[in-house]
Design a protein around this motif. Structure first.
Motif, PDB file in Angstrom:
ATOM      1  N   LEU A  48       0.828  -1.210   0.000  1.00 20.03           N
ATOM      2  CA  LEU A  48       0.000   0.000   0.000  1.00 20.03           C
ATOM      3  C   LEU A  48       0.859   1.255   0.000  1.00 20.03           C
ATOM      4  N   ALA A  49       1.904   1.278   0.823  1.00 20.02           N
ATOM      5  CA  ALA A  49       2.770   2.456   0.880  1.00 20.02           C
ATOM      6  C   ALA A  49       3.429   2.717  -0.468  1.00 20.02           C
ATOM      7  N   ILE A  50       3.911   1.662  -1.116  1.00 16.35           N
ATOM      8  CA  ILE A  50       4.547   1.818  -2.430  1.00 16.35           C
ATOM      9  C   ILE A  50       3.542   2.338  -3.452  1.00 16.35           C
ATOM     10  N   ALA A  51       2.347   1.754  -3.469  1.00 19.13           N
ATOM     11  CA  ALA A  51       1.333   2.166  -4.445  1.00 19.13           C
ATOM     12  C   ALA A  51       0.972   3.632  -4.282  1.00 19.13           C
ATOM     13  N   CYS A  53       2.843   6.025  -2.904  1.00 22.87           N
ATOM     14  CA  CYS A  53       3.981   6.852  -3.297  1.00 22.87           C
ATOM     15  C   CYS A  53       4.116   6.917  -4.814  1.00 22.87           C
ATOM     16  N   GLU A  54       3.834   5.816  -5.500  1.00 23.43           N
ATOM     17  CA  GLU A  54       3.859   5.822  -6.964  1.00 23.43           C
ATOM     18  C   GLU A  54       2.840   6.825  -7.509  1.00 23.43           C
ATOM     19  N   ARG A  55       1.666   6.847  -6.914  1.00 27.15           N
ATOM     20  CA  ARG A  55       0.639   7.789  -7.353  1.00 27.15           C
ATOM     21  C   ARG A  55       1.073   9.235  -7.107  1.00 27.15           C
ATOM     22  N   LEU A  56       1.732   9.473  -5.997  1.00 23.34           N
ATOM     23  CA  LEU A  56       2.262  10.804  -5.725  1.00 23.34           C
ATOM     24  C   LEU A  56       3.312  11.176  -6.771  1.00 23.34           C
ATOM     25  N   GLY A  57       4.186  10.222  -7.088  1.00 20.77           N
ATOM     26  CA  GLY A  57       5.226  10.487  -8.077  1.00 20.77           C
ATOM     27  C   GLY A  57       4.676  10.770  -9.461  1.00 20.77           C
ATOM     28  N   HIS A  58       3.561  10.138  -9.816  1.00 24.98           N
ATOM     29  CA  HIS A  58       2.932  10.397 -11.114  1.00 24.98           C
ATOM     30  C   HIS A  58       2.249  11.762 -11.148  1.00 24.98           C
ATOM     31  N   ALA A  59       1.774  12.226  -9.992  1.00 19.44           N
ATOM     32  CA  ALA A  59       0.949  13.436  -9.957  1.00 19.44           C
ATOM     33  C   ALA A  59       1.719  14.720  -9.691  1.00 19.44           C
ATOM     34  N   ARG A  60       2.899  14.624  -9.120  1.00 21.08           N
ATOM     35  CA  ARG A  60       3.635  15.820  -8.740  1.00 21.08           C
ATOM     36  C   ARG A  60       5.055  15.796  -9.268  1.00 21.08           C
ATOM     37  N   SER A 139      -0.107   9.172   6.780  1.00 22.92           N
ATOM     38  CA  SER A 139      -0.617   7.801   6.774  1.00 22.92           C
ATOM     39  C   SER A 139      -2.073   7.800   6.325  1.00 22.92           C
ATOM     40  N   PRO A 140      -2.510   6.761   5.620  1.00 20.86           N
ATOM     41  CA  PRO A 140      -3.926   6.648   5.249  1.00 20.86           C
ATOM     42  C   PRO A 140      -4.776   6.339   6.477  1.00 20.86           C
ATOM     43  N   THR A 141      -6.050   6.690   6.412  1.00 19.52           N
ATOM     44  CA  THR A 141      -6.951   6.488   7.547  1.00 19.52           C
ATOM     45  C   THR A 141      -7.997   5.425   7.224  1.00 19.52           C
ATOM     46  N   ARG A 216      -9.485   7.984  -2.812  1.00 23.82           N
ATOM     47  CA  ARG A 216      -9.642   8.887  -1.660  1.00 23.82           C
ATOM     48  C   ARG A 216      -8.314   9.097  -0.955  1.00 23.82           C
ATOM     49  N   TRP A 217      -7.589   8.018  -0.712  1.00 21.90           N
ATOM     50  CA  TRP A 217      -6.291   8.133  -0.061  1.00 21.90           C
ATOM     51  C   TRP A 217      -5.327   8.974  -0.894  1.00 21.90           C
ATOM     52  N   THR A 218      -5.334   8.764  -2.202  1.00 20.78           N
ATOM     53  CA  THR A 218      -4.429   9.527  -3.063  1.00 20.78           C
ATOM     54  C   THR A 218      -4.737  11.013  -3.002  1.00 20.78           C
ATOM     55  N   ASN A 219      -6.007  11.368  -3.013  1.00 21.28           N
ATOM     56  CA  ASN A 219      -6.378  12.783  -2.904  1.00 21.28           C
ATOM     57  C   ASN A 219      -5.926  13.366  -1.575  1.00 21.28           C
ATOM     58  N   ASP A 220      -6.098  12.612  -0.494  1.00 19.34           N
ATOM     59  CA  ASP A 220      -5.654  13.075   0.826  1.00 19.34           C
ATOM     60  C   ASP A 220      -4.135  13.226   0.861  1.00 19.34           C
ATOM     61  N   LEU A 221      -3.441  12.263   0.260  1.00 18.09           N
ATOM     62  CA  LEU A 221      -1.985  12.303   0.212  1.00 18.09           C
ATOM     63  C   LEU A 221      -1.484  13.515  -0.560  1.00 18.09           C
ATOM     64  N   LEU A 222      -2.085  13.779  -1.709  1.00 17.00           N
ATOM     65  CA  LEU A 222      -1.671  14.925  -2.515  1.00 17.00           C
ATOM     66  C   LEU A 222      -1.904  16.231  -1.773  1.00 17.00           C
ATOM     67  N   ALA A 223      -3.033  16.324  -1.073  1.00 14.45           N
ATOM     68  CA  ALA A 223      -3.324  17.537  -0.304  1.00 14.45           C
ATOM     69  C   ALA A 223      -2.288  17.738   0.808  1.00 14.45           C
ATOM     70  N   ALA A 224      -1.920  16.652   1.489  1.00 15.12           N
ATOM     71  CA  ALA A 224      -0.929  16.757   2.560  1.00 15.12           C
ATOM     72  C   ALA A 224       0.441  17.125   2.004  1.00 15.12           C
ATOM     73  N   PHE A 225       0.806  16.531   0.881  1.00 18.65           N
ATOM     74  CA  PHE A 225       2.100  16.845   0.267  1.00 18.65           C
ATOM     75  C   PHE A 225       2.151  18.300  -0.179  1.00 18.65           C
ATOM     76  N   ASP A 226       1.089  18.771  -0.809  1.00 17.17           N
ATOM     77  CA  ASP A 226       1.053  20.159  -1.277  1.00 17.17           C
ATOM     78  C   ASP A 226       1.117  21.147  -0.120  1.00 17.17           C
ATOM     79  N   ALA A 227       0.464  20.818   0.995  1.00 11.95           N
ATOM     80  CA  ALA A 227       0.477  21.712   2.153  1.00 11.95           C
ATOM     81  C   ALA A 227       1.866  21.811   2.769  1.00 11.95           C
ATOM     82  N   TRP A 228       2.656  20.747   2.637  1.00  8.61           N
ATOM     83  CA  TRP A 228       3.992  20.718   3.248  1.00  8.61           C
ATOM     84  C   TRP A 228       5.099  21.082   2.279  1.00  8.61           C
ATOM     85  N   SER A 229       4.985  20.714   1.023  1.00  7.08           N
ATOM     86  CA  SER A 229       6.107  20.606   0.098  1.00  7.08           C
ATOM     87  C   SER A 229       6.993  21.853   0.033  1.00  7.08           C
TER      88      SER A 229
END
Length: 236
Positions: A48-51, A53-60, A139-141, A216-229
């Motif tokens: 799950l963690a790899i998947a 992160c892959e989605r984050l890498g494709h999107a940003r 982390s996903p919820t 849903r997790w990917t959207n949450d992850l992208l939002a968290a990354f953008d807020a921090w990046s």
């Protein structure tokens, strides 16, 4: 290099890292190697963690994917053969030293898909931030009554790795909320509250539901990354 393909540390040379590290965040998948009931493999959390992160890498843009850390703090699953755990203290130290060694990057983003990693991960990030390092953890919820090898994780695995799911072995486990079972779980381990190792009910899981959860997790992850990046660059 194709811009819409995630950059992976495993595929780059040190010269290529030197060219882009100060404008890139290192993204590290953090999982575990632990039992996930009679129907799922030991690698669920790492998968799950790899998947994600892959989605984050494709999107940003401005992301470099590190190899996954497949071992975590899983002592609560020690009653099941095959579980491998390095414990909280070792995991905390590993993360601290790993992030310290990554100072060449603009920052480090840790994606953990195992709840047992939460406490040492929090302590490591707190210390690293106190040292002035750019680091964030996400982390996903999920639901408190479906926290391990239940419908959520089974659905996601049916989407990611359907061949690894023994659907015919899926059975209801302990569906009590974590708050109710946590004292016994912490004292005596998961096996004391669920002989099968399942906390939840995987019956009825589906790949379609797994796809929705991952979205849903990917959207949450992208939002968290953008807020921090600390990296600018936006969508690919």
């Amino acid at each position: 290099m194709n811009a819409d393909v995630p950059r992976r540390l495993a595929e780059l040379t040190w010269q290529e890292i030197a060219e882009r590290a100060d404008t890139s965040a290192l993204v590290v998948p953090l999982g575990s190697t632990e039992q996930h009931g009679p129907h799922l493999p030991f690698t669920v959390d790492t998968d799950l963690a790899i998947a994600l992160c892959e989605r984050l890498g494709h999107a940003r843009a401005g992301v470099i994917l590190a190899p996954a850390i497949p071992y975590g703090s899983s002592g609560e699953h020690a009653g099941f053969p095959g579980t491998l755990s390095i414990g909280q203290e070792a995991l905390e130290r590993l993360l601290i030293e790993l992030v310290r060694s990554a100072d060449v990057f603009a920052g480090v983003f840790l994606v953990s898909a195992h709840g047992g990693n939460a406490a040492p991960l929090h302590r490591a990030v707190t210390r690293l931030r106190h040292e002035g390092r750019q680091v964030c953890a996400w982390s996903p919820t999920g639901s408190a009554d479906d926290s391990h090898a239940g419908r959520l994780e089974t659905s996601v695995m049916l989407e990611l790795r359907p061949d690894a799911v023994r659907a015919e072995r899926a059975e209801p486990g302990n569906t009590s909320g974590l708050e109710e079972i946590m004292p016994t779980l912490m004292r005596s381990g998961v096996r004391a509250v669920s002989p099968s190792g399942i906390l939840g009910d995987p019956t009825g899981a589906s790949a379609d539901e797994g796809h929705r959860i991952l979205t849903r997790w990917t959207n949450d992850l992208l939002a968290a990354f953008d807020a921090w990046s600390p990296v600018r660059g936006g969508d690919l």
